[in-house]
Scaffold this motif. Structure first.
Motif, PDB file in Angstrom:
ATOM      1  N   ILE A  44      -2.799  36.994  11.482  1.00 37.40           N
ATOM      2  CA  ILE A  44      -3.051  38.149  10.607  1.00 37.40           C
ATOM      3  C   ILE A  44      -1.739  38.848  10.295  1.00 37.40           C
ATOM      4  O   ILE A  44      -1.409  39.095   9.136  1.00 37.40           O
ATOM      5  N   ARG A  45      -0.991  39.152  11.332  1.00 38.45           N
ATOM      6  CA  ARG A  45       0.301  39.828  11.152  1.00 38.45           C
ATOM      7  C   ARG A  45       1.253  38.973  10.327  1.00 38.45           C
ATOM      8  O   ARG A  45       1.907  39.461   9.408  1.00 38.45           O
ATOM      9  N   ASP A  46       1.328  37.684  10.631  1.00 37.36           N
ATOM     10  CA  ASP A  46       2.218  36.779   9.879  1.00 37.36           C
ATOM     11  C   ASP A  46       1.863  36.772   8.394  1.00 37.36           C
ATOM     12  O   ASP A  46       2.743  36.787   7.535  1.00 37.36           O
ATOM     13  N   THR A  47       0.568  36.751   8.106  1.00 37.51           N
ATOM     14  CA  THR A  47       0.119  36.711   6.712  1.00 37.51           C
ATOM     15  C   THR A  47       0.489  37.982   5.976  1.00 37.51           C
ATOM     16  O   THR A  47       0.896  37.935   4.803  1.00 37.51           O
ATOM     17  N   VAL A  48       0.393  39.119   6.645  1.00 35.84           N
ATOM     18  CA  VAL A  48       0.746  40.397   6.017  1.00 35.84           C
ATOM     19  C   VAL A  48       2.257  40.513   5.832  1.00 35.84           C
ATOM     20  O   VAL A  48       2.725  41.000   4.808  1.00 35.84           O
ATOM     21  N   GLU A  49       3.019  40.026   6.792  1.00 31.91           N
ATOM     22  CA  GLU A  49       4.480  40.139   6.722  1.00 31.91           C
ATOM     23  C   GLU A  49       5.109  39.179   5.720  1.00 31.91           C
ATOM     24  O   GLU A  49       6.009  39.570   4.980  1.00 31.91           O
ATOM     25  N   VAL A  50       4.664  37.918   5.713  1.00 32.22           N
ATOM     26  CA  VAL A  50       5.301  36.899   4.865  1.00 32.22           C
ATOM     27  C   VAL A  50       4.260  36.032   4.151  1.00 32.22           C
ATOM     28  O   VAL A  50       4.222  34.814   4.331  1.00 32.22           O
ATOM     29  N   ARG A  63      -7.859  47.140  -3.295  1.00 34.28           N
ATOM     30  CA  ARG A  63      -7.635  46.094  -2.298  1.00 34.28           C
ATOM     31  C   ARG A  63      -6.839  44.934  -2.897  1.00 34.28           C
ATOM     32  O   ARG A  63      -6.958  44.629  -4.072  1.00 34.28           O
ATOM     33  N   ASP A  64      -6.044  44.311  -2.015  1.00 34.99           N
ATOM     34  CA  ASP A  64      -5.352  43.075  -2.339  1.00 34.99           C
ATOM     35  C   ASP A  64      -5.739  42.019  -1.320  1.00 34.99           C
ATOM     36  O   ASP A  64      -6.188  42.336  -0.209  1.00 34.99           O
ATOM     37  N   VAL A  65      -5.535  40.764  -1.696  1.00 33.32           N
ATOM     38  CA  VAL A  65      -5.877  39.631  -0.837  1.00 33.32           C
ATOM     39  C   VAL A  65      -4.603  38.823  -0.588  1.00 33.32           C
ATOM     40  O   VAL A  65      -3.986  38.322  -1.527  1.00 33.32           O
ATOM     41  N   TYR A  66      -4.215  38.745   0.681  1.00 31.25           N
ATOM     42  CA  TYR A  66      -3.001  38.047   1.102  1.00 31.25           C
ATOM     43  C   TYR A  66      -3.379  36.658   1.601  1.00 31.25           C
ATOM     44  O   TYR A  66      -4.375  36.503   2.318  1.00 31.25           O
ATOM     45  N   PHE A  67      -2.548  35.647   1.279  1.00 31.67           N
ATOM     46  CA  PHE A  67      -2.777  34.282   1.736  1.00 31.67           C
ATOM     47  C   PHE A  67      -1.498  33.718   2.346  1.00 31.67           C
ATOM     48  O   PHE A  67      -0.405  33.927   1.812  1.00 31.67           O
ATOM     49  N   LEU A  68      -1.669  32.981   3.450  1.00 27.48           N
ATOM     50  CA  LEU A  68      -0.549  32.254   4.051  1.00 27.48           C
ATOM     51  C   LEU A  68      -1.064  30.910   4.550  1.00 27.48           C
ATOM     52  O   LEU A  68      -1.983  30.849   5.373  1.00 27.48           O
ATOM     53  N   LYS A  81      -6.512  34.139   5.168  1.00 29.62           N
ATOM     54  CA  LYS A  81      -6.797  35.131   4.133  1.00 29.62           C
ATOM     55  C   LYS A  81      -6.940  36.484   4.807  1.00 29.62           C
ATOM     56  O   LYS A  81      -7.689  36.621   5.770  1.00 29.62           O
ATOM     57  N   VAL A  82      -6.224  37.482   4.313  1.00 30.95           N
ATOM     58  CA  VAL A  82      -6.297  38.839   4.852  1.00 30.95           C
ATOM     59  C   VAL A  82      -6.533  39.808   3.701  1.00 30.95           C
ATOM     60  O   VAL A  82      -5.773  39.814   2.728  1.00 30.95           O
ATOM     61  N   VAL A  83      -7.582  40.591   3.815  1.00 26.36           N
ATOM     62  CA  VAL A  83      -7.893  41.599   2.808  1.00 26.36           C
ATOM     63  C   VAL A  83      -7.309  42.936   3.270  1.00 26.36           C
ATOM     64  O   VAL A  83      -7.560  43.378   4.392  1.00 26.36           O
ATOM     65  N   VAL A  84      -6.515  43.551   2.398  1.00 32.26           N
ATOM     66  CA  VAL A  84      -5.837  44.819   2.705  1.00 32.26           C
ATOM     67  C   VAL A  84      -6.318  45.873   1.719  1.00 32.26           C
ATOM     68  O   VAL A  84      -6.313  45.647   0.503  1.00 32.26           O
ATOM     69  N   LEU A  99     -10.304  32.290   7.626  1.00 28.92           N
ATOM     70  CA  LEU A  99      -9.693  31.082   7.078  1.00 28.92           C
ATOM     71  C   LEU A  99     -10.420  30.638   5.824  1.00 28.92           C
ATOM     72  O   LEU A  99     -11.618  30.865   5.681  1.00 28.92           O
ATOM     73  N   THR A 100      -9.677  29.985   4.934  1.00 29.01           N
ATOM     74  CA  THR A 100     -10.270  29.434   3.720  1.00 29.01           C
ATOM     75  C   THR A 100      -9.441  28.247   3.253  1.00 29.01           C
ATOM     76  O   THR A 100      -8.249  28.157   3.549  1.00 29.01           O
ATOM     77  N   ASP A 101     -10.081  27.361   2.510  1.00 26.96           N
ATOM     78  CA  ASP A 101      -9.339  26.276   1.864  1.00 26.96           C
ATOM     79  C   ASP A 101      -9.154  26.556   0.379  1.00 26.96           C
ATOM     80  O   ASP A 101      -8.632  25.743  -0.355  1.00 26.96           O
ATOM     81  N   ASP A 102      -9.590  27.744  -0.044  1.00 30.81           N
ATOM     82  CA  ASP A 102      -9.570  28.119  -1.463  1.00 30.81           C
ATOM     83  C   ASP A 102      -8.582  29.257  -1.699  1.00 30.81           C
ATOM     84  O   ASP A 102      -8.897  30.418  -1.482  1.00 30.81           O
TER      85      ASP A 102
END
Length: 117
Positions: A44-50, A63-68, A81-84, A99-102
């Motif tokens: 979660i933290r990794d996805t938000v940071e980078v 809201r925004d949607v972060y993906f890593l 996937k992280v929703v902020v 998690l998602t594959d999309d």
């Protein structure tokens, strides 16, 4: 920093590519209900940071949607996937993660793409 609910402890705050983002104990409890996230909370933290990409939410204007890709240790082929949600223009709060594959599921326009270094 204090969360909206005074009993809701802030666990961490990191600087994302757009704004600082924080995670609360209450939201982490919610996220852990997705069994695949237990033991992989660092994703979660990794996805938000980078993140690889940040999209606007297709349902919520604040809201925004972060993906890593590859953030999750057991499922590196999937996107974290992280929703902020933004409670101001200067601070975001993690709402949920899974998690998602999309790449792009539940998203609108692209706001950010990380450039290769």
């Amino acid at each position: 920093m204090q969360a909206e609910n005074s009993s809701d402890k802030v666990l961490w705050t990191v600087q994302g590519p757009l704004v600082p983002v924080y995670l609360t104990e209450e939201r982490l409890d919610h996220i852990r209900r997705h069994g695949d996230m237990i033991g992989n909370e660092d994703a979660i933290r990794d996805t938000v940071e980078v993140p690889n990409t940040i999209f606007e939410s297709s349902r919520w204007s604040n809201r925004d949607v972060y993906f890593l890709l590859g953030a999750h240790s057991r499922f590196p082929q999937l996107y974290q996937k992280v929703v902020v949600e933004y409670d101001s223009n200067e601070l975001g709060k993690v709402i949920t993660a899974h998690l998602t594959d999309d790449l792009g599921q539940g998203t609108g326009s692209v706001k950010y793409v990380r450039r290769s270094q």
